[in-house]
Design an enzyme around this catalytic site. Structure first.
Site, short mmCIF file in Angstrom:
data_model
loop_
_atom_site.label_atom_id
_atom_site.label_comp_id
_atom_site.label_asym_id
_atom_site.label_seq_id
_atom_site.Cartn_x
_atom_site.Cartn_y
_atom_site.Cartn_z
N ARG A 113 0.83 -1.20 0.00
CA ARG A 113 0.00 0.00 0.00
C ARG A 113 0.87 1.26 0.00
NH1 ARG A 113 -2.95 3.82 2.12
NH2 ARG A 113 -5.22 3.80 1.94
N VAL B 190 1.58 8.01 8.41
CA VAL B 190 0.72 6.97 8.99
C VAL B 190 0.58 5.84 7.98
CG1 VAL B 190 -1.45 6.47 10.16
CG2 VAL B 190 -0.56 8.80 10.18
N PRO B 191 1.61 4.99 7.81
CA PRO B 191 1.44 3.80 6.96
C PRO B 191 0.37 2.90 7.56
CG PRO B 191 3.49 3.68 8.21
CD PRO B 191 2.96 5.05 8.41
N HIS B 192 -0.52 2.37 6.72
CA HIS B 192 -1.61 1.54 7.23
C HIS B 192 -2.13 0.63 6.14
CE1 HIS B 192 -3.48 5.14 5.51
NE2 HIS B 192 -4.56 4.41 5.29
N ALA B 193 -2.89 -0.38 6.55
CA ALA B 193 -3.47 -1.32 5.60
C ALA B 193 -4.54 -2.15 6.32
CB ALA B 193 -2.41 -2.25 5.01
#
Length: 574
Positions: A458, A472-475
């Site tokens: 992502r 804010v890396p997120h998945a």
């Protein structure tokens, strides 16, 4: 061009740019899009106000033939560059990744407004048309006009609401990209017939074939060549060169499509898509291009709309209400049903519908081109402008009301049961993400490997640097039942490709259960509010224990909440 012509042109340009920028900033202060103030500037300087109050001044500034043509040339360049900016927002990777949801949302978001526009075009009396014998062409244009969205306005709305980096935001952007690709290609096919009284089918087929060759060539061979050139200038010190190259490519693409008999805007849009799809284009450079165009060319273009029409004389309440209601109902219902078919819940689906309902600048550009082509009367042009502004103004508040209804997830509570790394060892985004996943591994168990893979995938597709040194890396992780949060500090900074070009020193890793779009929105909003204050960010960087971090975040969230209550609700406030 005489010396007098040059003086008049420069004075007119200064008046348009100065008043448009001033009123645009005033509009922003009241939580409205810049374009509202910019169009109002044209209304004040045009025949509606200045032409009535001081006709001599208005005539000297804006009605002399040569300066008028020069302003027209300036706005032509402006509209091409505006479409380049819209094209830069198109990320084909996002379109592919959103797949089923984006397809259903965009298709129904095109089909229903197209049907509504066709119905309106066939229902309106001949007195509302310029050429009564062009009924089919007129109806087709209205259908295309009501089906198109406005990528720049939608992107700005998502940014204002803190949704741009969320899965829901990516779905809205993907559907809007498909809408605009289809809409602008369809409109470009109509421009030639709009300028004459007869539809030449053979010529349309040739134009369609040539445009397809141009689009495919630009998106394959052209895109690779552009990516190679941008890769050689990837250094931030070459930002000026990249800006020059982008404008050069845009003007060449616009010239080609204009020469093919298709409007120049298609060339600018396709070139923008090709450039925006390049991995070598930095977010900082993208933001610079956007700022340059929207602050130098866009204000003059939108202000010039008011010079063309007397808005008081051309205002027709019947047409304004008809166009607004049909456009809004068809778009919101179409996109909502499409998003629901793609797997979203009804409340989220309706938020998607209202987000895609924003027409904004793209609708106004399309309406102006149709007016110049002689297809629209001034009354319908004004109705389309009113509809574009109205749908843009209601999009953000409607999404906010639909999505921010429940109590937000407390970032402090999430972090208390999550993890904290006082000093990230890695200097890369990949390494930082891997470190934060390892911190959560005891709770993730067998999901740790898939979590690492999905977050990295992502991040490659849509960088999660928010700006102000926060990322804010997120998945969404299949099998996860509740959200998980980890925080890492990086005093030297980690590059998450933020729009402001700053490396992230505060990195939150957020893992969510699939399909919980509302939850994602609430958690990200809570994180954003906790670190929006620069003093809170400075205190975080000094923290060494989890409890210190929790105290800082709790105090920051409390202070921001008190400030919001004190100043009351605002349109773009999250």
């Amino acid at each position: 061009m005489t010396e007098h012509d040059a003086v008049v042109f420069l004075a007119a340009l200064a008046a348009l740019l100065g008043v448009a920028r001033l009123l645009g900033e005033l509009a922003r202060l009241f939580g409205m899009p810049l374009v509202v103030g910019e169009i109002l500037a044209g209304v004040l300087l045009g025949p509606t106000v200045l032409g009535r109050a001081l006709p001599g001044v208005h005539g000297w500034l804006f009605l002399q033939p040569t300066p008028q043509k020069m302003i027209g040339a300036y706005t032509t360049v402006g509209v091409v560059l505006l479409l380049v900016v819209a094209g830069l927002e198109v990320d084909l990777g996002i379109v592919r990744r959103r797949g089923r949801s984006a397809f259903f949302t965009s298709v129904l978001g095109i089909v229903l407004p197209l049907a509504g526009g066709l119905l309106l075009g066939f229902m309106l009396p001949a007195s509302d048309m310029v050429h009564a014998d062009q009924r089919v062409l007129f109806a087709m244009f209205i259908g295309v006009a009501l089906s198109i969205s406005a990528l720049p306005v939608i992107a700005k709305t998502l940014l204002d609401l803190g949704l741009f980096k969320t899965d829901l935001g990516l779905l809205v952007m993907a559907a809007a990209m498909i809408n605009d690709l289809v809409g602008w290609i369809a409109f470009s096919m109509l421009v030639g017939p709009m300028q004459g009284n007869a539809v030449d089918v053979a010529r349309l087929v040739v134009m369609a074939a040539l445009s397809l060759v141009f689009i495919v060539g630009t998106m394959t061979v052209g895109r690779r060549a552009i990516d190679r050139l941008l890769g050689q200038l990837a250094d931030e010190s070459h930002g000026g060169r990249v800006l020059s190259l982008v404008i050069l490519f845009a003007l060449v693409g616009a010239s080609i499509t204009q020469a093919l008999g298709i409007h120049a805007v298609l060339g600018g849009f396709v070139v923008g898509v090709a450039i925006g799809d390049s991995p070598s284009l930095r977010e900082r450079t993208r933001a610079t291009i956007h700022e340059f165009v929207t602050n130098v060319f866009a204000p003059v273009f939108f202000a010039s709309l008011g010079l063309r029409v007397d808005f008081l004389r051309a205002f027709d309440l019947r047409l304004c209400v008809l166009v607004f209601v049909i456009a809004t109902v068809a778009k919101v219902v179409g996109c909502s049903v499409g998003a629901r078919a793609g797997g979203l819940r009804w409340r989220e689906s309706m938020a998607v519908g209202f987000g895609l309902n924003a027409r904004g600048a793209m609708e106004i550009i399309l309406a102006l081109l149709a007016l110049e082509a002689g297809l629209l009367k001034e009354q319908l042009f004004v109705a389309l402008v009113v509809m574009a502004l109205g749908t843009s103004l209601i999009g953000g508040p409607a999404m906010k009301r639909l999505l921010y209804r429940a109590t937000e997830e407390d970032v402090v509570a999430l972090l208390r049961r999550g993890g904290f790394v006082p000093r990230l060892a890695s200097a890369t985004a990949t390494g930082a993400i891997e470190e934060l996943v390892r911190i959560l591994e005891p709770r993730l168990g067998h999901l740790a490997t898939s979590a690492r893979t999905l977050v990295l995938e992502r991040e490659q597709m849509a960088p999660t640097g928010l700006g102000d040194e926060v990322a804010v890396p997120h998945a969404a992780i299949e099998g996860l039942e509740e959200p998980m949060l980890a925080l890492g500090l990086a005093p030297e900074g980690v590059d998450f490709d933020a729009p402001d070009g700053k490396p992230a020193t505060i990195v939150f890793l957020l893992l969510l259960a699939p399909g919980r779009y509302e939850e994602e929105v609430r958690v990200l909003a809570s994180i954003a509010r906790s670190v929006i204050d620069s003093h809170a960010r400075e205190q975080l960087m000094d923290a060494r224990e989890t409890e210190q971090v929790l105290v800082v975040l709790a105090e920051s969230a409390r202070r921001i909440a008190e400030e919001r209550r004190a100043r009351g609700p605002a349109l773009a406030d999250i």
